[in-house]
Each structure stands twice: as structure tokens, then as C-alpha cells.
Design an enzyme around this catalytic site. Structure first.
Site, mmCIF file in Angstrom:
data_model
loop_
_atom_site.group_PDB
_atom_site.id
_atom_site.type_symbol
_atom_site.label_atom_id
_atom_site.label_comp_id
_atom_site.label_asym_id
_atom_site.label_seq_id
_atom_site.Cartn_x
_atom_site.Cartn_y
_atom_site.Cartn_z
ATOM 1 N N HIS A 1 0.829 -1.222 0.000
ATOM 2 C CA HIS A 1 0.000 0.000 0.000
ATOM 3 C C HIS A 1 0.863 1.273 0.000
ATOM 4 C CE1 HIS A 1 -3.407 -2.605 1.435
ATOM 5 N NE2 HIS A 1 -2.396 -3.213 2.045
ATOM 6 N N GLU B 1 9.338 7.353 -17.192
ATOM 7 C CA GLU B 1 7.950 7.762 -17.463
ATOM 8 C C GLU B 1 7.529 7.353 -18.869
ATOM 9 O OE1 GLU B 1 7.304 11.818 -15.033
ATOM 10 O OE2 GLU B 1 9.114 11.753 -16.235
ATOM 11 N N SER C 1 13.985 20.621 -17.032
ATOM 12 C CA SER C 1 12.780 21.376 -17.346
ATOM 13 C C SER C 1 13.179 22.645 -18.076
ATOM 14 C CB SER C 1 12.048 21.716 -16.047
ATOM 15 O OG SER C 1 11.305 22.912 -16.196
ATOM 16 N N LYS D 1 15.259 21.110 -11.970
ATOM 17 C CA LYS D 1 14.626 19.806 -12.184
ATOM 18 C C LYS D 1 15.547 18.788 -12.847
ATOM 19 C CE LYS D 1 10.965 18.691 -11.355
ATOM 20 N NZ LYS D 1 9.716 18.923 -12.084
#
Ligand code: ARG
Length: 462
Positions: free
Chosen positions: A156, A290, A277, A283
Site C-alpha cells: 500500500h 515515465e 525542465s 529539475k
């Protein structure tokens, strides 16, 4: 040029002609189409349809095309319907129409396209297996680099129980090892030779199908021409294997996107697989992972597209089946590139072992170990669970970590605790109680890792 047309008074409308064309994607099959035709020419010679000279001229022209087709302009602005038609047109240009027209004896595009896709897919499955094995090798190296590292295992997304880092990595080894078996299984069903099935009723010529199969490296020949004509199960078998690989890659990606992020901070990825970024200078984003996760969704779509294309089709070939190729090619391309990308990500991955170790220590990941100890001492497990639950509640109230408890305090908290249980407050101690096969005990994990390296060797065998 068309491979049909005699019974038509008018030609196809310009719109239908454009609509029905598949050349822009099935040209991917050019090399396998040529190889299939060479084997078929040999088969036709064997039964006397082609003389030795005719067969030699045909196979030489087809062989030459195998080289020529690698040139960027081979297809030029061909207006043909599909790759099979282009091959015939070019064959006519090279050996003359009378000879070229004989090649399609006893063959239909329906068994031809099945043959082509099987040949093509067999090789792509081998590519996928190779890339999968390379990924597994990097994963095992990454496991072996930190043999004793302790991390919190999560359920979880909450810290659950301490586990060894190699145990975690080996969980992915198991998933991908099953995938490797599934690829082999799919390959077995792909590698059956359909030529000789004709359009649906079997070839009218006594082609030696076994010889054609051997020529092309197939294990066996198909058993029913009607089945062949309408069968794309072998694509779906592959799709299933490919989809589970993408699923597993996606879950690995998801884990590592979290573990390398600021909230976990216990892994790092190399600059080479992260990007920045355009606006936020600080970043460093895990875009490679991804994209793998994103491509998984895309590949699942191809599986569904194929299933739905096939589900309502009446027996044998229907033109709908031409729609199998783009999803298949896309699935294969995304699968192969994702496997390659994943391997490179794994190569750059760095564990910062002290961070997950601290995370394991500062949570109550040892709670189960303590409850197990009470149960080992004779207390029914549910009661042990309750006692340790109270200990955790008290600790949360008092702001104490597990290691803040002394043996004396533990025994004072509840008389069922014994001083010799106190070492279990250190997460490393509990590992030793899980030396069960498949568990995270240090010996069990060392053995599993050694076995995994051996299993990897056997996966390399062709
Ligand atoms: N291009 C077709 C396909 O990919 C193969 C040709 C069979 N066409 C036909 N009209 N029977 O499925």
C-alpha cells in the site's frame, strides 16, 4: 499493377484504392516475403511446375531483391496495393511476365501473409529475448552490487517489512523470467509453416510442405487450411507476452520514479537517462522511466485492437485482418525500445543504502518480527499481533523509534516479551528468521541470486 482484376469491368475508385492499400506499412515484410517466395519457388520446382532453369532465374532475382530492398528508394512511389504485389511487379521487370506469373501457383496471399508475419515475428521475438536477457543481466549485477543492503519493503506504498535489496531486485527477475518463458512459448506457436493452405481450402498442388518448412527453419507445418486462413492467435500469444513485459517494465519504472524522487531519496539515476525542465532550472526528471510507463499503455492498446479486430470475424480470411499489422509492428517497436531503454536505466542506477536502511529502522517495519517471536514462544499469533500493536501505538504517542526501546523497557511494557527478543528491534535481526525458500533471509537470498545467474545462462541458449 494488380494481382486480380480479370472479372472486373471497372477499376477500383480512387478512394477505395487509397483506403485499401497496405504497402506503406506492410513493406516492413519485404525481406521475409522474398525469402518465403524463394522457398516456394523451390517447392514448385520439386513438383515440376518450374524447371530447374526457371527456378534458378526466379530465386536469383528474388535474392537480388533482398539486397536491393535495403536501398531507401526501393519502393519509390509504388502505387501497388501491398508488398506482395510490389514483389511480383519487380519480378516481372527482372525475369519477364511469363515466368514471374508462375510464382503464385498453388499459393494465396492469405497463406503468404501468414507465412510472412510468422517469419518476421519469429525474428522479433528473438530480438526481444536477447534484449530481455541483457536487461536481466544488468538487474542481477545491480542486485549483486549491494548484497547486504536493507530496504523497507512496502505494501500500500507504506513501509511494511525489511527486505534485502537483492530480494527486491530478484522479484523483478522472476517476473521477467516468466516473460522469457512466455516469449518462447509464443515463438513455438509462431514457428509453424502455413504455406500450402492456399486461400482457405489447401493448395491444389502437392507441394512438399515439410521441405518448405525445413528450408525456412520452421518446426512443423499447420494442420488445417481453414484455420490458417483465419488464424491470428499466434499474434495474440505474442501480444500477451509483450504486454506482460510492458506491465512489468511499467511497474519497475513506477517504483524507481518514486524511489529516486525527493520524498524517498534512496536511489539515483544517471544524467544520461534523466532530463531537465525548460522553466525550472533545478529539475532532473525521470523521463526515461515515465516514457516506458507511458508506452506500456500504448502497447496494451495494440493488444486490445487485435482482439477486437478478430472477435466477430466469420471463419477464414476477412480483409479486416489486414488491420493486424500496424498494431503488431507498433507493439514490437515499443517493446524492443523499452527493453533497451530499461537496460540503460538499470546500468546507471545507484543505490544510497544508508537512506533505505534508516527508513526501515525509523518505521515500525520490525513489528512483524516481534509478533513472530511472541508466537514462536507459544502465544497465539493474533494475541501477539495485539501486544505489538499496542507497543507501536505507545511508541507513536511517545515519539519513539523501535531501536529506542531497551530490553528492560520492552519486558516492562508487556510481560510476554523476553529480553532475548530485544535484538529484533534491529531490522537486520529479523531477516535471519526468514531463511525460508523464497524468503528474504540472507542465505536464502544469496542462494536465489546465485541460482538466478545460472538461470540467466540457460536463457541465453537459443
Ligand atoms: N494485405 C492483406 C493482409 O495484410 C493480405 C492480402 C490478402 N488479401 C485478400 N484480399 N485476400 O491481410
Amino acid at each position: 499493377m494488380k494481382l486480380w482484376g480479370g472479372r472486373f469491368e471497372g477499376g477500383p475508385s480512387e478512394v477505395f484504392d487509397r483506403f485499401g492499400r497496405s504497402l506503406h506499412f506492410d513493406k516492413e515484410l519485404i525481406d521475409v516475403d522474398l525469402r518465403g517466395s524463394i522457398a516456394h519457388a523451390k517447392g514448385l520446382h520439386k513438383i515440376g511446375i518450374l524447371s530447374a532453369d526457371e527456378m534458378a532465374r526466379l530465386t536469383a532475382a528474388l535474392e537480388a531483391m533482398r539486397t536491393e530492398c535495403r536501398a531507401a528508394d526501393f519502393f519509390g512511389n509504388s502505387e501497388e496495393e501491398d508488398v506482395h504485389t510490389v514483389v511480383i511487379r519487380k519480378l516481372k521487370e527482372r525475369v519477364g511476365a511469363d515466368l514471374a506469373d508462375k510464382i503464385h501457383t498453388g499459393r494465396s496471399r492469405n497463406d503468404q501473409v501468414s507465412l510472412d508475419v510468422r517469419l518476421w515475428l519469429r525474428e522479433r521475438i528473438d530480438d526481444a529475448r536477447r534484449l530481455l536477457v541483457q536487461l536481466l543481466e544488468e538487474l542481477l549485477k545491480l542486485a549483486a552490487r549491494y548484497p547486504d543492503a536493507l530496504i523497507p519493503g512496502y505494501t500500500h506504498t507504506r513501509r511494511a517489512q525489511p527486505v534485502l535489496w537483492p530480494h527486491y531486485i530478484l522479484s523483478f527477475f522472476e517476473m521477467f523470467a516468466r516473460d522469457h518463458e512466455r516469449l518462447l512459448d509464443a515463438r513455438r506457436r509462431v514457428n509453424v509453416m502455413p504455406l500450402g493452405s492456399g486461400a482457405l481450402a489447401g493448395s491444389g498442388f502437392p507441394i512438399d510442405r515439410q521441405a518448405v518448412a525445413e528450408e525456412l527453419g520452421f518446426d512443423s507445418v499447420t494442420r488445417n487450411s481453414m484455420d490458417v486462413s483465419g488464424d491470428r492467435d499466434f499474434l495474440l500469444d505474442f501480444e500477451h507476452a509483450a504486454n506482460l513485459i510492458m506491465l512489468h517494465l511499467s511497474r519497475l519504472a513506477e517504483d524507481w520514479i518514486l524511489y529516486t524522487g525527493e520524498e524517498y531519496r534512496w536511489m539515483d539515476l544517471g544524467d544520461g537517462v534523466t532530463s531537465g525542465s525548460s522553466m525550472m532550472p533545478q529539475k532532473r526528471n525521470p523521463d526515461s522511466l515515465e516514457l516506458i510507463r507511458g508506452k506500456a499503455g500504448r502497447v496494451f492498446g495494440t493488444y486490445m485492437a487485435l482482439l477486437v479486430t478478430m472477435k466477430g470475424l466469420p471463419t477464414t480470411y476477412n480483409r479486416d485482418m489486414q488491420e493486424d499489422k500496424e498494431p503488431l509492428f507498433d507493439a514490437v517497436n515499443q517493446l524492443l525500445s523499452s527493453l533497451e531503454m530499461a537496460r540503460v536505466v538499470v546500468e546507471t542506477a545507484v543505490l544510497k543504502p544508508e537512506v533505505p536502511r534508516r527508513a526501515a529502522e525509523e518505521s515500525w517495519a520490525v513489528a512483524t518480527d516481534l509478533a513472530d517471536a511472541l508466537a514462536r514462544n507459544g502465544m497465539p499469533f493474533h494475541q501477539a499481533h495485539k501486544v505489538v500493536g499496542r507497543l507501536v501505538l505507545e511508541s507513536v504517542r511517545a515519539g519513539k523509534h523501535a531501536r529506542d526501546w531497551t530490553a528492560a523497557e520492552l519486558c516492562a511494557f508487556d510481560a510476554s516479551f523476553k529480553p532475548e527478543m530485544a535484538p529484533l528491534l534491529d531490522p537486520r535481526e529479523g531477516l535471519a528468521t526468514r531463511e525460508i525458500r523464497g524468503g528474504t533471509g540472507p542465505q536464502a537470498v544469496a542462494t536465489a541470486l546465485k541460482e538466478a545467474f545460472e538461470r540467466l545462462q540457460s536463457m541465453r541458449r537459443p
